[in-house]
Design an enzyme around this catalytic site. Structure first.
Site: not given
Ligand code: ADP
Ligand code: AMP
Length: 210
Positions: A13, A88, A122, A155, A166
Site C-alpha cells: 500500500k 483498520r 523490508r 522496523r 499483525r
Molecule cells: P504496506 O504499506 O502495505 O505495509 P509496503 O509498501 O511497505 O507495504 O511494502 C512491503 C514490502 O514489500 C516493502 O519491502 C516493499 O519494498 C515490498 N513491495 C511492495 N510492493 C511490492 C511488489 N509489488 N512486489 C514486490 N515487493 C513489493
Molecule cells: P503500518 O505502518 O500501517 O503497518 O502500521 C504500523 C502500526 O501502527 C500498526 O501495527 C498499529 O500498531 C499502528 N496503526 C497504524 N494505523 C492504525 C490504525 N488505523 N488503527 C490502529 N493502529 C494503527
C-alpha cells in the site's frame, strides 16, 4: 479524490501510494508513518503508542480517529487523500463516514506467504519513511537510502513474531472492512502479488475511473 488503501501489512500500500500521490496530486497519509514519527520525536502520543506498535497491536480507535480527523484538516488534503492503513476497524470506518467518506476503497489482494516474504525483507529509512526491499526493491547502495545516504533499518514490527501477530490482527479486526465497503459498492479488488510497476498501473487505472 478521497481514497482508502486497504490490505494486510506488507501488501504494498505504502509503495503504491508513494508513487501515486504526485501523479494524483493528493497527499499520502499513512497512520503508521504518523505514529512512527510521533515515536521518533518522543511526543506524548509517541510514548503512549511505542509499545503497541512494536507488539503489532492496534492503537485505540479514539486516538487514531482523532489523529486522522486533525490531519485531514490540513490544506493539502483539500482535494482529497490517499489514506494508507486507516481505517483498520469497523469503528474507525464508521467515524470516517461521518467526517470524510471515501469515494473508493482499493483492496490489495495477496496471500500470507507473499506478505511474509515482503515484510521479512523490508528496509526503511527512518527519517524519510522511504521503503525498500532487499530483493524486490533494493536501494542503489546496500543498506543506504538512495537520496540521503542514511542507514536503512528493520522496523521492530517486522520481526517474525510481530509479523504473525499483525496478520492475525488484520484477519480479525481489519478484513471485515472488505465486506463493509463491498456492501457500499465502493470496493475495488487489485491483485497485489504482481510487480510494483504492474500494481501501480492497475491501481491508477482503477482510481482514474472515478
Ligand atoms: P504496506 O504499506 O502495505 O505495509 P509496503 O509498501 O511497505 O507495504 O511494502 C512491503 C514490502 O514489500 C516493502 O519491502 C516493499 O519494498 C515490498 N513491495 C511492495 N510492493 C511490492 C511488489 N509489488 N512486489 C514486490 N515487493 C513489493
Ligand atoms: P503500518 O505502518 O500501517 O503497518 O502500521 C504500523 C502500526 O501502527 C500498526 O501495527 C498499529 O500498531 C499502528 N496503526 C497504524 N494505523 C492504525 C490504525 N488505523 N488503527 C490502529 N493502529 C494503527
Amino acid at each position: 479524490m478521497r481514497l482508502v488503501f486497504l490490505g494486510p501489512p506488507g501488501a504494498g500500500k505504502g509503495t503504491v501510494a508513494a508513487v501515486l500521490k504526485d501523479r494524483l496530486g493528493i497527499p499520502h497519509i499513512s497512520t503508521g508513518d504518523l505514529f512512527r514519527d510521533a515515536v521518533s520525536r518522543k511526543t506524548d502520543l509517541g510514548r503512549e503508542v511505542e509499545g503497541i506498535l512494536a507488539r503489532g497491536e492496534l492503537v485505540p480507535d479514539e486516538l487514531t480517529v482523532a489523529l486522522v480527523r486533525e490531519r485531514l484538516k490540513a490544506p493539502d488534503a483539500g482535494n482529497g487523500y490517499i489514506l494508507d492503513g486507516f481505517p483498520r476497524t469497523i469503528a474507525q470506518a464508521e467515524a470516517l463516514e461521518a467526517f470524510s467518506p471515501p469515494e473508493k476503497v482499493v483492496n490489495f489482494v495477496i496471500d500470507d506467504e507473499e506478505v511474509v516474504k515482503r515484510l521479512s525483507g523490508r528496509r526503511v529509512c527512518p527519517s524519510t519513511g522511504r521503503v525498500y526491499h532487499v530483493i524486490y526493491n533494493p536501494p542503489k547502495v546496500e543498506g543506504k537510502d538512495d537520496e540521503t545516504g542514511e542507514d536503512l533499518v528493520i522496523r521492530p514490527d517486522d520481526r517474525p513474531e510481530a509479523i504473525r501477530h499483525r496478520l492475525e490482527v488484520y484477519r480479525t479486526q481489519t478484513a471485515p472492512l472488505i465486506t463493509y465497503y463491498g456492501k457500499k459498492s465502493r470496493l475495488v479488488d487489485i491483485p497485489a502479488d504482481r510487480s510494483i510497476e504492474e500494481v501501480v498501473h492497475l491501481v491508477e487505472q482503477a482510481v482514474r475511473g472515478l
